[in-house]
Write a protein that holds these residues in place. Structure first.
Motif, PDB file in Angstrom:
ATOM      1  N   LEU A   1       0.834  -1.205   0.000  1.00 25.69           N
ATOM      2  CA  LEU A   1       0.000   0.000   0.000  1.00 25.69           C
ATOM      3  C   LEU A   1       0.869   1.255   0.000  1.00 25.69           C
ATOM      4  O   LEU A   1       1.766   1.404   0.829  1.00 25.69           O
ATOM      5  N   GLN A   2       0.598   2.142  -0.958  1.00 21.08           N
ATOM      6  CA  GLN A   2       1.267   3.436  -1.026  1.00 21.08           C
ATOM      7  C   GLN A   2       0.209   4.529  -1.075  1.00 21.08           C
ATOM      8  O   GLN A   2      -0.821   4.356  -1.724  1.00 21.08           O
ATOM      9  N   ASP A   3       0.485   5.634  -0.397  1.00 19.39           N
ATOM     10  CA  ASP A   3      -0.477   6.729  -0.367  1.00 19.39           C
ATOM     11  C   ASP A   3       0.266   8.038  -0.174  1.00 19.39           C
ATOM     12  O   ASP A   3       1.308   8.084   0.487  1.00 19.39           O
ATOM     13  N   HIS A   4      -0.253   9.081  -0.768  1.00 21.60           N
ATOM     14  CA  HIS A   4       0.301  10.418  -0.548  1.00 21.60           C
ATOM     15  C   HIS A   4      -0.228  10.973   0.773  1.00 21.60           C
ATOM     16  O   HIS A   4      -1.419  10.851   1.069  1.00 21.60           O
ATOM     17  N   VAL A   5       0.661  11.587   1.532  1.00 19.73           N
ATOM     18  CA  VAL A   5       0.304  12.152   2.838  1.00 19.73           C
ATOM     19  C   VAL A   5       0.532  13.656   2.786  1.00 19.73           C
ATOM     20  O   VAL A   5       1.554  14.125   2.286  1.00 19.73           O
ATOM     21  N   GLY A   6      -0.443  14.426   3.294  1.00 21.89           N
ATOM     22  CA  GLY A   6      -0.349  15.880   3.158  1.00 21.89           C
ATOM     23  C   GLY A   6      -0.695  16.638   4.419  1.00 21.89           C
ATOM     24  O   GLY A   6      -1.222  16.080   5.391  1.00 21.89           O
ATOM     25  N   ILE A   7      -0.381  17.945   4.382  1.00 24.49           N
ATOM     26  CA  ILE A   7      -0.648  18.839   5.508  1.00 24.49           C
ATOM     27  C   ILE A   7      -0.916  20.240   4.968  1.00 24.49           C
ATOM     28  O   ILE A   7      -0.403  20.605   3.893  1.00 24.49           O
ATOM     29  N   ASN A   8      -1.705  21.014   5.705  1.00 22.75           N
ATOM     30  CA  ASN A   8      -1.949  22.421   5.374  1.00 22.75           C
ATOM     31  C   ASN A   8      -1.320  23.333   6.422  1.00 22.75           C
ATOM     32  O   ASN A   8      -1.359  23.026   7.613  1.00 22.75           O
ATOM     33  N   TYR A   9      -0.770  24.452   5.956  1.00 17.90           N
ATOM     34  CA  TYR A   9      -0.417  25.563   6.833  1.00 17.90           C
ATOM     35  C   TYR A   9      -1.461  26.646   6.565  1.00 17.90           C
ATOM     36  O   TYR A   9      -1.712  26.996   5.404  1.00 17.90           O
TER      37      TYR A   9
ATOM     38  N   SER B   1      -1.611   0.398  -5.344  1.00 17.13           N
ATOM     39  CA  SER B   1      -0.596  -0.661  -5.341  1.00 17.13           C
ATOM     40  C   SER B   1      -0.919  -1.886  -4.490  1.00 17.13           C
ATOM     41  O   SER B   1      -0.060  -2.736  -4.294  1.00 17.13           O
ATOM     42  N   THR B   2      -2.145  -2.035  -4.017  1.00 14.92           N
ATOM     43  CA  THR B   2      -2.483  -3.187  -3.186  1.00 14.92           C
ATOM     44  C   THR B   2      -2.720  -4.464  -3.990  1.00 14.92           C
ATOM     45  O   THR B   2      -2.878  -5.537  -3.404  1.00 14.92           O
ATOM     46  N   CYS B   3      -2.778  -4.338  -5.329  1.00 19.33           N
ATOM     47  CA  CYS B   3      -2.775  -5.509  -6.221  1.00 19.33           C
ATOM     48  C   CYS B   3      -1.767  -5.235  -7.328  1.00 19.33           C
ATOM     49  O   CYS B   3      -2.077  -5.311  -8.519  1.00 19.33           O
ATOM     50  N   ARG B   4      -0.569  -4.903  -6.945  1.00 16.89           N
ATOM     51  CA  ARG B   4       0.392  -4.319  -7.875  1.00 16.89           C
ATOM     52  C   ARG B   4       0.702  -5.224  -9.064  1.00 16.89           C
ATOM     53  O   ARG B   4       0.671  -6.448  -8.983  1.00 16.89           O
TER      54      ARG B   4
END
Length: 538
Positions: A291-299, A477-480
């Motif tokens: 498993l791949q995922d983009h991780v984000g944050i706001n200022y 990508s969980t069934c890559r």
């Protein structure tokens, strides 16, 4: 038992395209099974209405990840579309393909036909890009892509200027020759309405006599004869039913539901399946892994100039923008919350950008119970600059908890579990502050609200982004895909390793994540996957 040539499980970003493509020549009958319901809802069709769908169980699976040490123990909310169009009916609509190198990496990992030069014609054929056709953009395709450059909030111009003052070039088209720089995002809308995969592909296909769509139909198990997939068992209105596929079963449930259904059907990690009393048909540890995922944050900042807060919060503002939308299909409600953004490198030595920027001309620091408060923002002039990582090295998993199809799977993101991901995010948030400190932005900023001026040390910045970061809803990508079943779940033709008559076609097959929002690449995967199916049934 009814028989169709093809059964497509899931009507989301990829599944809608698969159904349209497989039915287009009129030779094949196609059944689409969708666990959710209709997409004909006002807040689904209105672009900025997705704040209302963010927690709505009528259209949203509302998954919850496991408490994540990398996110300071937070259990992240994972919205996933549960309706026609899937997550393309509740997403933020930003249309980004990804970088050339992303797809060339897929090809070079042993997946011929998946390089950028192979996929560019597929992307172009999908699109009806308002900016016009050129070497990179498509015109005349089913999915309309809107150029928002004339419609964004005036504060967006300040952000673009400040980012250029911080050293980033202006980029008029993130889907053009290069992705690096800052600019206005293209979005998947048409005439002020969301252009989901259902609107672009599935609904036209539903007018054909050879397509049947069953909503409220939860696929519970893939049916097999020996090692060949021959049908689907599903529940509808509390009743279990079965249908047969004469040619192929295609799983397009997305990165959560596709591995879940495979595991429930006996394809997945041997020890896990045995522990849950599921007979193992094909043992493959890659189903649900990687498993791949983009991780984000706001200022978030308080400003001296009005933002969308002053228009979207008061009753008279709601009335004004509501009338503008209803009468003209224009104004803030016709756009994404992400007016602009960009891509940059945290290290000049990198060959390509590894971080994505987002600019939002409103703020939602004050929470509102039961919904994402996009349509009820803060009472003061606020705006946010956000970012997310493009190619994180952290890996997680999605595994079933039981043999009950209605039990939500266990989602383990493992965010920020590598030193590389932590280090690049630390550099990135410092650059975000640098943009805010440039003259064009600094002159209208009253204060930094989140995380606030007291957060300055590296340790505090890291603690802050662990506490406040979260998924930006791009799991893959969980069934890559790959040539070797020891390291992949499906082959380069998207056929499940070890099984005949069964493919997975959706974002779960990405060998690695793309650099940017994943919806365009998911829709492309549906088109490419359908072409592969048709080639085998010519």
């Amino acid at each position: 038992m009814q028989t169709y040539d093809f059964i497509v499980v899931g009507s989301g970003s990829a599944g809608s395209v698969v159904a349209e493509r497989l039915s287009a020549n009129g030779r094949f009958s196609v059944l689409v099974l969708e666990a959710g319901g209709t997409d004909r809802r006002f807040f689904v069709q209105m672009p900025l209405g997705y704040g209302k769908t963010f927690f709505d169980p009528a259209v949203n699976w509302n998954y919850k990840a496991e408490p994540d040490p990398g996110l300071a123990g937070n259990a992240d909310h994972w919205p996933r579309g549960k309706l026609l169009g899937g997550s393309s009916s509740i997403n933020a609509m930003v249309w980004i393909r990804g970088q050339r190198e992303d797809f060339d990496d897929w090809r070079d990992a042993g997946n011929p036909g998946w390089g950028f030069d192979d996929l560019l014609p597929v992307f172009k054929a999908i699109e009806d890009n308002e900016a016009g056709a050129d070497a990179w953009r498509g015109r005349g395709g089913p999915l309309h892509v809107t150029d928002c450059s004339a419609s964004v909030h005036p504060l967006t111009r300040r952000y673009l200027k400040a980012a250029q003052e911080a050293g980033l070039p202006f980029n008029p088209d993130f889907n053009g020759a290069s992705q690096e720089g800052v600019g206005v995002y293209q979005i998947s809308t048409k005439n002020g309405r969301r252009m989901s995969a259902a609107r672009a592909f599935l609904r036209p296909a539903m007018k054909r006599g050879n397509v049947r769509v069953e909503t409220g139909a939860l696929a519970t198990r893939i049916l097999f004869e020996g090692r060949r997939a021959v049908g689907i068992e599903y529940e509808k209105n509390g009743r279990s039913q079965s249908v047969r596929a004469a040619r192929e079963v295609i799983i397009s449930g997305g990165s959560v539901n596709s591995p879940q259904l495979l595991q429930l059907s006996g394809i997945g990690p041997t020890d896990l399946l045995k522990s849950l009393g599921i007979e193992v048909l094909v043992g493959n540890d890659n189903v649900g892994a990687n498993l791949q995922d983009h991780v984000g944050i706001n200022y978030t900042f308080k400003g001296k100039e009005p933002t969308l807060n002053q228009l979207l919060r008061p009753w008279w503002g709601k009335l004004l923008v509501g009338a503008q939308y209803l009468l003209l299909r224009s104004g803030p409600l016709s756009l994404s919350m992400n007016n602009a953004g960009g891509f940059f490198r945290t290290d000049p030595a990198l060959s390509r950008p590894n971080m994505q920027l987002y600019f939002q001309a409103f703020s939602t620091v004050i929470p509102k119970s039961g919904e994402r408060p996009i349509l009820t923002p803060d009472p003061w002039p606020g705006f946010s600059i956000g970012l997310s990582n493009c190619r994180p090295t952290s890996r997680g998993s999605i595994m079933i908890r039981s043999n009950n199809p209605r039990d939500y799977p266990k989602i383990v993101p493992n965010a920020f579990s590598t030193e590389t991901d932590v280090a690049e995010m630390l550099t990135a948030v410092k650059f975000l502050r640098r943009i805010a400190a440039m003259p064009s932005m600094a002159e209208i900023i009253v204060e930094e609200v989140l995380p606030g001026p007291s957060i300055t040390s590296d340790a505090d910045l890291i603690q802050d982004f662990r506490k406040r970061s979260g998924t930006v809803y791009h799991p893959v990508s969980t069934c890559r895909m790959g040539p070797d079943p020891a390291t992949s779940a499906v082959d380069p033709k998207l056929r499940v390793h070890g099984i005949d008559g069964l493919r997975v076609i959706d974002a779960s097959i990405f060998p690695n994540n793309v650099s940017g929002n994943t919806n365009a690449a998911s829709i492309m995967t549906g088109a490419k996957g359908a072409d592969l199916v048709l080639a085998d049934h010519a």
